[in-house]
Design a protein around this motif. Structure first.
Motif, PDB file in Angstrom:
ATOM      1  N   TRP A 128      89.577  28.147  97.010  1.00 53.79           N
ATOM      2  CA  TRP A 128      89.831  26.999  97.883  1.00 53.79           C
ATOM      3  C   TRP A 128      88.520  26.494  98.485  1.00 53.79           C
ATOM      4  O   TRP A 128      88.381  25.326  98.795  1.00 53.79           O
ATOM      5  CB  TRP A 128      90.819  27.382  98.985  1.00 53.79           C
ATOM      6  N   ASP A 129      87.553  27.398  98.660  1.00 53.57           N
ATOM      7  CA  ASP A 129      86.216  27.066  99.171  1.00 53.57           C
ATOM      8  C   ASP A 129      85.216  27.711  98.212  1.00 53.57           C
ATOM      9  O   ASP A 129      85.289  28.913  97.929  1.00 53.57           O
ATOM     10  CB  ASP A 129      86.050  27.633 100.585  1.00 53.57           C
ATOM     11  N   SER A 130      84.287  26.938  97.709  1.00 51.77           N
ATOM     12  CA  SER A 130      83.349  27.431  96.686  1.00 51.77           C
ATOM     13  C   SER A 130      82.527  28.624  97.150  1.00 51.77           C
ATOM     14  O   SER A 130      81.989  29.380  96.336  1.00 51.77           O
ATOM     15  CB  SER A 130      82.403  26.299  96.253  1.00 51.77           C
ATOM     16  N   THR A 131      82.461  28.823  98.464  1.00 50.75           N
ATOM     17  CA  THR A 131      81.677  29.954  98.980  1.00 50.75           C
ATOM     18  C   THR A 131      82.499  31.223  99.128  1.00 50.75           C
ATOM     19  O   THR A 131      81.958  32.278  99.466  1.00 50.75           O
ATOM     20  CB  THR A 131      81.071  29.587 100.349  1.00 50.75           C
ATOM     21  N   ASP A 132      83.826  31.102  98.911  1.00 47.14           N
ATOM     22  CA  ASP A 132      84.709  32.259  99.101  1.00 47.14           C
ATOM     23  C   ASP A 132      84.832  33.020  97.783  1.00 47.14           C
ATOM     24  O   ASP A 132      85.674  32.712  96.933  1.00 47.14           O
ATOM     25  CB  ASP A 132      86.088  31.789  99.583  1.00 47.14           C
ATOM     26  N   LEU A 133      83.977  34.037  97.606  1.00 50.04           N
ATOM     27  CA  LEU A 133      83.960  34.796  96.355  1.00 50.04           C
ATOM     28  C   LEU A 133      85.209  35.660  96.190  1.00 50.04           C
ATOM     29  O   LEU A 133      85.668  35.897  95.068  1.00 50.04           O
ATOM     30  CB  LEU A 133      82.699  35.669  96.309  1.00 50.04           C
ATOM     31  N   ASP A 134      85.766  36.144  97.299  1.00 50.47           N
ATOM     32  CA  ASP A 134      86.985  36.960  97.212  1.00 50.47           C
ATOM     33  C   ASP A 134      88.150  36.127  96.681  1.00 50.47           C
ATOM     34  O   ASP A 134      88.921  36.585  95.829  1.00 50.47           O
ATOM     35  CB  ASP A 134      87.345  37.525  98.587  1.00 50.47           C
ATOM     36  N   ASP A 135      88.266  34.887  97.175  1.00 46.52           N
ATOM     37  CA  ASP A 135      89.361  34.030  96.715  1.00 46.52           C
ATOM     38  C   ASP A 135      89.182  33.643  95.253  1.00 46.52           C
ATOM     39  O   ASP A 135      90.161  33.431  94.527  1.00 46.52           O
ATOM     40  CB  ASP A 135      89.440  32.768  97.590  1.00 46.52           C
ATOM     41  N   ALA A 136      87.941  33.570  94.802  1.00 49.31           N
ATOM     42  CA  ALA A 136      87.668  33.172  93.416  1.00 49.31           C
ATOM     43  C   ALA A 136      88.286  34.139  92.417  1.00 49.31           C
ATOM     44  O   ALA A 136      88.630  33.759  91.289  1.00 49.31           O
ATOM     45  CB  ALA A 136      86.160  33.074  93.199  1.00 49.31           C
TER      46      ALA A 136
END
Length: 661
Positions: A128-136
């Protein structure tokens, strides 16, 4: 927090939630997936809704249970939950999980029957946010995208988002808890819109029910409403039916295990905005509060009163001590007496209730080894069938066909109040009523007066000073119906049947006898004074003794009417009013005219008071007092007899006979 997706003009998704997923598969062909997550308290307040926050609609019909369960009890929220719990510094604070259903929302803001997957909208990106590696990492697992919902699962772990513009997250269990959290934060008396830092750390457990096949939902067995709204309502009812309600009477009505509740439901339509020729329209029944009164506004009856009416009519005798065998057997006898059909007792799969009690609740010596306090659930169907046979037909005849009730229903049908705008409006919660009123008045300033108020006023005017709309009178009237149709099964030649009772009541109504302020010609007090109203005003005295006296008077008028009709038909002399009174006071006639002597005595006691005799009662002889009572008593009796009675009486009795009594 909400995030605009790549397609900014068409979707607005919230921040992802993470948690666990599972499925209930306890029935063949049914699978109910759910998602359990922890919500930051501010997000829970902002993103989760209660039923009252769903946009109001006059198109929605509500069942009896739904009417009670969807409306928030603001007083309970503020006094019990916020002040009595959340604000108590000595209390350990904890709420169990709030259950949420994700419901599809149309462009007009109203709930839809199903998720719309026809629109070609891109699913929101992961992460949802390009900086959120966990969500990726969730981008590597299967996705279910349906109608503005994005659900991703990986074994027991899962991730959930939804589009605020197309989906509402509505509480089906825990709506009072959720509203209490909102009140706690927003009300100026409490937090005034902002939680303290320590309070903001609170996380609320939330369980989401996912009602779409792409998330694993199956429902191949249910015969009920398959729409999202229908399924949500079913869950809402099942989860809330045992929750605390506003009052004991409405809690009883929601109790599926109560014989009273089951019987009441056979008397009213299943939903609002639904008419029927053999049920009271729920749209014309007072269900909004715990009042048993229906003598004002547009109501034909009150749900709470119907519950009390059924209870009195069934006359069951629950044991004071559920371990006392004798009392339990008396209770079972009362059930079979009222709810058995013919010679057949209440039963389940051929096993009588009495046998069930002896075999399952008593030991080898016949002594109770388990408490028995209410009708077992498995016997409810048989008992309700008994009610439908023994009580429902004649009870509904009185409640629907008695002329004042018939007139009210005729007006309602002529003006389409039951199924039209009026009925739909009255079915709304108070908040939704206010919203709809505001919306409609903005388009048409006379809308509320034309569609709502004028009909309430018109129906209210039908009720002015009418006994028919007093709960205490209706209970007495139904007791007369019970006597004729249940106790004597409509087979007593003297007492006739329910049609005779209805004709008798209609005549009293047409002649103005059933007006609270009815006069008694040539007498200083009104007709109902010393029976049901105070001597210095027409104020009604509400007490069991007053209900009894109204019942006694209806009995005496009905007995007198029937005897006169029978005597004329047989060519026998018609008794004068005092002779008739004396006839019904005699013990020798009680077998043919149900306890007529007790009826006479019950009314006599109402007159035999110092208030009736006046200030000089101490100087009066007993004979003078008896003459005063007999004079008024006989005049009241004559007032309720057929119009032709006085003429027939005068032709057949001389003044000498009258004076010799």
């Amino acid at each position: 927090m909400f995030i605009i997706s790549n397609n900014e003009s068409k979707a607005r998704y919230n921040k992802p939630l993470y948690g666990l997923t599972g499925t209930y598969t306890l029935s063949e062909g049914i699978a109910l997936p759910y998602f359990l997550s922890l919500f930051e308290i501010n997000r829970a307040i902002d993103e989760l809704k209660i039923a009252e926050q769903i946009p109001a609609s006059l198109d929605t019909k509500w069942s009896l249970k739904e009417l009670f369960q969807r409306e928030i009890d603001e007083k309970r929220v503020e006094d019990d939950i916020v002040k009595g719990y959340l604000l108590d510094p000595k209390k350990l604070k904890f709420f169990n999980a709030i259950t949420i259903v994700l419901m599809p929302k149309g462009a007009d803001g109203k709930i839809q029957d199903s998720f719309d997957n026809s629109k070609n909208l891109d699913s929101p990106p992961i992460p949802w946010d390009s900086t959120d590696l966990d969500d990726a990492q969730w981008n590597n697992h299967p996705q279910a995208n349906f109608g503005g919902v994005q659900f991703v699962s990986a074994g027991l772990s899962a991730r959930l988002r939804w589009d605020e513009d197309r989906v509402l997250a509505v509480a089906v269990d825990g709506q009072h808890r959720l509203w209490a959290l909102r009140t706690f934060r927003e009300d100026p008396k409490f937090c005034g819109g902002t939680l303290k830092t320590i309070e903001q750390q609170t996380k609320i457990p939330v369980l989401f029910v996912l009602l779409d096949p792409s998330a694993g939902f199956q429902n191949r067995q249910s015969e009920s409403d398959h729409s999202i709204r229908g399924i949500a309502r079913e869950l809402f009812t099942d989860l809330n039916k045992n929750a605390k309600t506003v009052d004991k009477a409405r809690e009883l009505i929601l109790d599926d295990k109560s014989i009273n509740a089951q019987c009441v439901r056979t008397l009213v339509t299943e939903r609002t905005s639904q008419d029927s020729q053999d049920r009271l329209p729920l749209s014309q029944v007072r269900w909004q509060d715990d009042s048993h009164k229906f003598d004002t506004s547009y109501y034909l009856n009150s749900l709470v009163h119907l519950d009390l009416l059924v209870s009195a009519t069934l006359n069951l005798k629950p044991p004071r001590d559920p371990m006392e065998t004798k009392q339990v057997k008396e209770f079972i006898d009362s059930i079979n007496s009222s709810l058995g059909i013919g010679e057949q007792e209440v039963q389940h799969e051929g096993r009588s209730l009495y046998k069930y009690y002896v075999e399952d609740y008593c030991d080898e010596d016949g002594e109770a080894d388990a408490p028995f306090s209410r009708l077992p659930e498995k016997y409810l169907e048989s008992a309700v069938n008994g009610f439908k046979v023994n009580f429902r037909p004649w009870l509904l005849k009185l409640l629907l066909e008695f002329k004042p009730y018939r007139n009210l229903l005729q007006y309602a049908r002529e003006h389409n109040l039951i199924e039209g705008t009026f009925g739909k409006f009255q079915a709304q919660t108070n908040k939704h009523k206010a919203n709809i009123k505001q919306q409609e008045i903005a388009k048409d300033s006379d809308w509320h007066n034309r569609e709502i108020l004028r009909h309430q006023t018109a129906i209210n005017s039908m009720k002015e000073s009418q006994w028919a709309f007093k709960a205490i009178f209706q209970k007495a009237m139904v007791r007369l119906g019970r006597l004729v149709e249940f106790e004597y099964k409509g087979q007593n030649k003297n007492l006739g049947n329910i049609n005779d009772v209805l004709s008798f009541l209609d005549r009293l109504y047409e002649e103005g006898i059933l007006k609270v302020d009815a006069k008694l010609t040539n007498y200083p007090f009104g007709l109902w004074t010393f029976i049901a109203t105070n001597q210095n005003s027409d104020k009604i005295k509400v007490a069991k003794t007053v209900e009894d006296r109204i019942f006694y008077l209806l009995c005496l008028w009905y007995f007198g009417t029937r005897k006169i009709q029978i005597d004329i038909a047989n060519g026998d002399p018609v008794l004068s009013k005092r002779k008739l009174l004396k006839f019904f006071s005699a013990d020798t006639n009680k077998a043919h005219w149900h306890n007529c002597n007790a009826v006479y005595q019950g009314l006599y006691k109402g007159f035999d008071t110092n208030a009736f005799y006046g200030k000089e009662h101490e100087q009066m002889s007993d004979e003078r007092k008896r003459d005063m009572v007999r004079d008024r008593f006989s005049a009241i009796l004559a007032a309720g007899l057929p119009e032709f009675y006085s003429q027939s009486s005068e032709r057949q009795l001389s003044n000498e006979e009258e004076d010799s009594e």
